[in-house]
Design an enzyme around this catalytic site. Structure first.
Site, PDB file in Angstrom:
ATOM      1  N   ASP A  58       0.878  -1.162   0.000  1.00 49.56           N
ATOM      2  CA  ASP A  58       0.000   0.000   0.000  1.00 49.56           C
ATOM      3  C   ASP A  58       0.921   1.219   0.000  1.00 49.56           C
ATOM      4  OD1 ASP A  58      -1.649   2.173   0.830  1.00 49.56           O
ATOM      5  OD2 ASP A  58      -3.056   0.770   1.751  1.00 49.56           O
ATOM      6  N   ASN A  85       1.695   6.041 -10.883  1.00 47.84           N
ATOM      7  CA  ASN A  85       0.326   5.986 -11.401  1.00 47.84           C
ATOM      8  C   ASN A  85      -0.710   5.681 -10.315  1.00 47.84           C
ATOM      9  OD1 ASN A  85      -1.850   5.231 -13.507  1.00 47.84           O
ATOM     10  ND2 ASN A  85      -1.530   3.305 -12.403  1.00 47.84           N
ATOM     11  N   TYR A 151      -9.940  15.804  -4.280  1.00 48.10           N
ATOM     12  CA  TYR A 151      -9.275  15.099  -5.403  1.00 48.10           C
ATOM     13  C   TYR A 151      -8.553  16.120  -6.266  1.00 48.10           C
ATOM     14  CZ  TYR A 151      -8.387  12.220  -9.508  1.00 48.10           C
ATOM     15  OH  TYR A 151      -7.764  11.566 -10.552  1.00 48.10           O
ATOM     16  N   LYS A 155      -4.466  16.336  -7.062  1.00 57.86           N
ATOM     17  CA  LYS A 155      -3.880  16.304  -8.403  1.00 57.86           C
ATOM     18  C   LYS A 155      -3.194  17.636  -8.751  1.00 57.86           C
ATOM     19  CE  LYS A 155      -4.531  12.044  -9.625  1.00 57.86           C
ATOM     20  NZ  LYS A 155      -3.405  11.163  -9.979  1.00 57.86           N
ATOM     21  N   VAL A 184     -11.157   8.653 -18.407  1.00 57.38           N
ATOM     22  CA  VAL A 184     -10.659   7.374 -18.918  1.00 57.38           C
ATOM     23  C   VAL A 184     -11.521   6.260 -18.309  1.00 57.38           C
ATOM     24  CG1 VAL A 184      -8.622   5.919 -19.260  1.00 57.38           C
ATOM     25  CG2 VAL A 184      -8.316   8.352 -18.696  1.00 57.38           C
TER      26      VAL A 184
END
Ligand code: NDP
Ligand code: 8X3
Length: 251
Positions: A58, A85, A151, A155, A184
């Site tokens: 993790d 990623n 979020y 980012k 995506v």
């Protein structure tokens, strides 16, 4: 010379597709994620083409990240390419209704996890004065959208860290670049909506989204340029999407 790539979040979506794409081009792999059975499956699938090592951890577990990445088996000890990623959105709610555990998850995985993994690998790249780091950001790190709040912040941090790494690692000849995808079709929305498949599928209905393979293709393009070329920052949308908030559901 054969290269080795370490990919976090290789158990699904963009990370898995990137592992497959790299294997098709003869790049050896260290594939990471928490779900060991999926890593085993992928290793079985790809090990006819290249050497594959699996590492289950993790990214939030600082001790385990360093213990595993600083003790890579000999065949995989030189990491030429790091693909940062691993990450997800957890929830989609106005800031006043946000769940603090979701906030912790996003900051701890998307930001701190990326930092731990990078730190563990940067030392060896610095020593060799070579290496390539690809950070997977998001259009959510370029534009804030309603209910995206934490979020988005995570980012935006990845976007900042991508630039910061590029500045700081420049003197060591290490290439650093980011891909910032729009929508995506992966397990991303399943995770964001906590397993609500109907809600997740709705995100991709009525238009053609990007697929994980589209991003893998771009990542391979970035890592296959000659050493003097560094693609620093790449934003990619599905044609149907003009921004984080403008989506043409008829395209
Ligand atoms: P997926 O949910 O399909 O894949 C996420 C991957 O991250 C999985 O392999 C998962 O592995 C891994 N991961 C998640 N949490 C942890 C953790 N705590 N420790 C280790 N690994 C973890 O989503 P995507 O492929 O879409 O996401 C990949 C990246 O792309 C993320 O950074 C995401 O933010 C970004 N992105 C996605 C977009 C999209 O629309 N899909 C658009 C823009 C950016 P496991 O569960 O086995 O640990
Ligand atoms: C994933 C894309 O628009 O859902 O980062 O934030 S979006």
């Amino acid at each position: 010379m054969t290269k080795t790539a370490l990919i976090t979040g290789a158990t699904s979506g963009i990370g898995k597709a990137t592992a497959e794409m790299f294997a098709d081009h003869g790049i050896n792999l260290v594939i990471c994620g928490r779900r060991q059975e999926r890593l085993d499956e992928l290793r079985n699938q790809l090990s006819e083409k290249v050497k594959v090592h699996t590492l289950s951890f993790d990214v939030r577990d600082k001790k385990d990240v360093f213990a595993k990445l600083e003790n890579l088996p000999q065949d995989f000890s030189v990491i030429d390419i790091l693909v940062n990623n691993a990450g997800n959105a957890h929830g989609l709610a106005p800031i006043q209704d946000g769940d603090v555990d979701d906030w912790d998850a996003m900051i701890d995985i998307n930001v701190k996890g990326l930092l731990y993994v990078s730190k563990a690998i940067i030392d060896q790249m610095k020593e060799r004065k070579s290496g390539h780091i690809i950070n997977i950001g998001s259009i959510a790190g370029k534009d804030v959208y309603p209910n995206g709040n934490v979020y988005n912040a995570s980012k935006f941090a990845v976007n900042a860290l991508n630039e910061a790494m590029r500045y700081d690692l420049n003197e060591f000849g290490i290439r650093v670049g980011a891909v910032h995808p729009g929508l995506v079709h992966t397990e991303f929305s399943e995770v964001r909506f906590k397993g609500d498949s109907e809600k997740a599928e709705n995100v991709y209905k009525g238009y053609t989204p990007l697929y994980a393979e589209d991003i893998a293709d771009i990542i391979y393009f970035m890592v296959s340029r000659k050493g003097s070329v560094n693609i620093a920052d790449l934003v990619v949308y599905p044609t149907a999407q003009a921004s984080a908030t403008i989506l043409n559901k008829k395209v």
